[in-house]
Design a protein around this motif. Structure first.
Motif, short mmCIF file in Angstrom:
data_model
loop_
_atom_site.label_atom_id
_atom_site.label_comp_id
_atom_site.label_asym_id
_atom_site.label_seq_id
_atom_site.Cartn_x
_atom_site.Cartn_y
_atom_site.Cartn_z
N THR A 117 0.82 -1.21 0.00
CA THR A 117 0.00 0.00 0.00
C THR A 117 0.86 1.26 0.00
N GLY A 172 0.02 6.38 10.84
CA GLY A 172 -0.02 4.99 11.31
C GLY A 172 0.98 4.14 10.56
N ALA A 173 0.73 2.82 10.61
CA ALA A 173 1.70 1.87 10.07
C ALA A 173 2.01 2.12 8.59
N ILE A 174 0.97 2.28 7.79
CA ILE A 174 1.21 2.45 6.34
C ILE A 174 1.86 3.79 6.05
N ASP A 193 -2.00 13.65 13.51
CA ASP A 193 -2.61 12.38 13.94
C ASP A 193 -3.28 12.63 15.28
N VAL A 227 -5.95 7.19 7.05
CA VAL A 227 -6.64 6.97 8.33
C VAL A 227 -7.73 5.93 8.12
N PRO A 228 -8.14 5.21 9.18
CA PRO A 228 -9.26 4.27 8.99
C PRO A 228 -10.55 5.04 8.73
N THR A 254 -5.04 6.70 -0.23
CA THR A 254 -4.96 5.24 -0.27
C THR A 254 -5.72 4.63 0.91
N ARG A 256 -9.64 5.14 2.48
CA ARG A 256 -10.95 4.72 2.04
C ARG A 256 -11.60 5.92 1.35
N ASP A 280 -6.52 5.95 -5.12
CA ASP A 280 -6.62 4.48 -5.22
C ASP A 280 -7.99 4.03 -4.75
N HIS A 303 -8.33 0.52 -6.22
CA HIS A 303 -8.15 -0.04 -4.87
C HIS A 303 -7.13 -1.19 -4.89
N GLY A 305 -4.03 -0.81 -3.66
CA GLY A 305 -2.99 -0.54 -2.67
C GLY A 305 -2.37 -1.80 -2.09
N GLY A 306 -3.21 -2.64 -1.52
CA GLY A 306 -2.69 -3.83 -0.83
C GLY A 306 -2.52 -5.04 -1.74
P1 NAD Z 1 -3.20 2.39 11.39
O1 NAD Z 1 -4.27 2.14 12.38
O2 NAD Z 1 -1.84 1.83 11.64
O3 NAD Z 1 -3.02 3.95 11.15
C1 NAD Z 1 -4.10 4.84 11.07
C2 NAD Z 1 -3.69 6.12 11.79
O4 NAD Z 1 -4.74 7.08 11.60
C3 NAD Z 1 -3.50 5.95 13.30
O5 NAD Z 1 -2.24 6.46 13.68
C4 NAD Z 1 -4.65 6.77 13.89
O6 NAD Z 1 -4.33 7.37 15.14
C5 NAD Z 1 -4.85 7.81 12.81
N1 NAD Z 1 -6.14 8.50 12.87
C6 NAD Z 1 -7.35 8.00 13.21
N2 NAD Z 1 -8.29 8.97 13.14
C7 NAD Z 1 -7.66 10.10 12.76
C8 NAD Z 1 -8.09 11.43 12.51
N3 NAD Z 1 -9.38 11.79 12.65
N4 NAD Z 1 -7.17 12.35 12.14
C9 NAD Z 1 -5.86 12.00 12.00
N5 NAD Z 1 -5.40 10.75 12.23
C10 NAD Z 1 -6.29 9.82 12.59
O7 NAD Z 1 -3.78 1.85 10.00
P2 NAD Z 1 -2.97 1.45 8.69
O8 NAD Z 1 -2.68 -0.01 8.73
O9 NAD Z 1 -1.85 2.38 8.49
O10 NAD Z 1 -4.09 1.63 7.57
C11 NAD Z 1 -4.76 2.85 7.36
C12 NAD Z 1 -5.97 2.61 6.49
O11 NAD Z 1 -5.56 2.35 5.16
C13 NAD Z 1 -6.79 1.37 6.88
O12 NAD Z 1 -7.75 1.68 7.87
C14 NAD Z 1 -7.43 0.94 5.58
O13 NAD Z 1 -8.76 1.44 5.50
C15 NAD Z 1 -6.57 1.60 4.51
N6 NAD Z 1 -5.93 0.59 3.65
C16 NAD Z 1 -6.11 0.70 2.30
C17 NAD Z 1 -5.50 -0.20 1.44
C18 NAD Z 1 -5.67 -0.09 -0.05
O14 NAD Z 1 -5.69 -1.12 -0.73
N7 NAD Z 1 -5.75 1.11 -0.60
C19 NAD Z 1 -4.70 -1.24 1.95
C20 NAD Z 1 -4.53 -1.32 3.34
C21 NAD Z 1 -5.15 -0.39 4.17
#
Ligand code: NAD
Length: 347
Positions: A117, A172-174, A193, A227-228, A254, A256, A280, A303, A305-306
């Motif tokens: 992603t 976050g992680a991504i 964040d 963000v989720p 990337t 939602r 994406d 979509h 990304g992953g």
């Molecule tokens: P994660 O939980 O590690 O990171 C999300 C970050 O967003 C967290 O640090 C959280 O504190 C922050 N956050 C939450 N609400 C917020 C707000 N209102 N303002 C600012 N920051 C806020 O999640 P991740 O694994 O990095 O994934 C993020 C999102 O990416 C997933 O929820 C998923 O929907 C999406 N994703 C998309 C694809 C794709 O194919 N495009 C693939 C994987 C994940």
């Protein structure tokens, strides 16, 4: 003794076949009929699948026939169910509070797609700076006149990411991976964040903290949204945010689709306030906006990304390992999701 029964939504694993063999020796895996949501709910009412202990879902694309997993559906599960373990990083198809209320643990496959992603996010960032979609469109016309015209036109709008500021909505992680990779292009990083990332993460990225989302909007040359999707992030990127962005800046999503107000984004692109966008994910996925399709400076993907085989291998590993650990070995889940991430509405 009898093996614990597991309900499998959708296709079985096809990559980690050795672990799958072992898994089937330890569990009795049952595939429910998901051809209709109502039919599945009726089967649960009639206790057709007996007392199963877990629900597993190995792929994002299959096994969605019963969705959404909202309270109405979850309330029909037998009290024997202890775990729902699923592929994918998102979980907007189910109600965590309804699972919590039934004391059912939930594990997703967070982390599995971080590399894939973040690679796509980096690709989109590069595309928004260099307008590669417009160039590709021109090349595909096969018309030498269009080739030359677009070559010239892009010359006046294209910029190097190097020295520009990447504004990370969520770190976050991504996004940490996106930021790390963008720094290899010479970009600087700022972030907003709601949870403070660990100090060593901030240091490694030399990332500047923004106190508000609005502050980030005014700083970034390119915003990356990661963000989720939940109530609190529905249309997080709205007309107000977009108008606070720098003129000729860019945005990449990337996360939602509905995290961005698509109509407001279209307006910001139409007016020329934003130079380009890389998407994406789409608000009304799988329907892509007609207006965005017509905008050659915008890069659109489906979509993906992953979507890489390495991600799917990891989905299978995590779903099987989480289930084995939790239901058989009395160990903690590798990737539990707690109550803090309550998605808005099960779609
Ligand atoms: P994660 O939980 O590690 O990171 C999300 C970050 O967003 C967290 O640090 C959280 O504190 C922050 N956050 C939450 N609400 C917020 C707000 N209102 N303002 C600012 N920051 C806020 O999640 P991740 O694994 O990095 O994934 C993020 C999102 O990416 C997933 O929820 C998923 O929907 C999406 N994703 C998309 C694809 C794709 O194919 N495009 C693939 C994987 C994940």
């Amino acid at each position: 003794s009898a093996r614990p029964r597991i309900l499998m939504l959708g296709d079985p694993p096809y990559l980690r076949l050795e672990q799958w063999d072992h898994f089937q020796q330890r569990f009795e895996v049952v595939s429910p009929d998901l051809s209709s949501r109502e039919g599945f709910m009726q089967a649960l009412r009639e206790n057709r699948y007996g007392d199963f202990e877990g629900i597993v879902k190995f792929a994002v694309e299959t096994g969605n026939g019963a969705s959404p997993w909202n309270e109405e559906l979850i309330s029909l599960l037998p009290s024997s169910v202890k775990l729902f373990a699923a592929a994918g990083a998102g979980f907007d198809y189910l109600s965590l509070s309804a699972l919590n209320a039934r004391n059912i643990a939930f594990a997703n496959s967070r982390g599995a797609g971080d590399t894939a992603t973040s690679d796509i996010a980096l690709f989109l960032i590069l595309a928004t700076f260099r307008l590669t979609s417009y160039s590709e469109w021109a090349a595909r016309t096969g018309d030498p006149k269009v080739f030359n015209e677009v070559h010239l036109e892009i010359g006046s709008k294209s910029r190097n990411p190097s020295g520009k500021i990447l504004g990370c909505v969520g770190l976050g992680a991504i996004q940490r991976e996106v930021a790390r990779k963008a720094r290899a292009l010479g970009m600087k990083v700022c972030y907003y964040d709601v949870v403070s990332p660990p100090e060593e993460v901030i240091e490694a990225l030399d990332a500047e903290k923004c106190e508000t989302l609005h502050e980030l909007a005014g700083k970034a040359d390119c915003v990356s949204v990661s963000v989720p999707y939940m109530d609190s992030t529905h249309h997080l990127i709205d007309a107000h945010f977009l108008s606070a962005m720098k003129p000729n800046s860019r945005i990449v999503n990337t996360a939602r689709g509905p995290v961005i107000d698509q109509a407001a984004l279209i307006e910001a692109l139409k007016s020329g306030h934003l130079l380009s966008a890389g998407l994406d994910v789409h608000e009304f996925e799988p329907q892509v906006s007609r207006e965005l399709i017509e905008m050659k400076q915008v890069t659109l993907t489906t979509h993906i990304g992953g979507v890489a085989q390495e991600t799917f291998v990891e989905f299978e590993r995590l779903v099987m390992s989480n289930t084995e650990r939790f239901l058989l070995d009395g160990e903690q889940l590798l990737t539990p999701i707690g109550k803090q991430f309550e998605p808005s509405k099960a779609r």
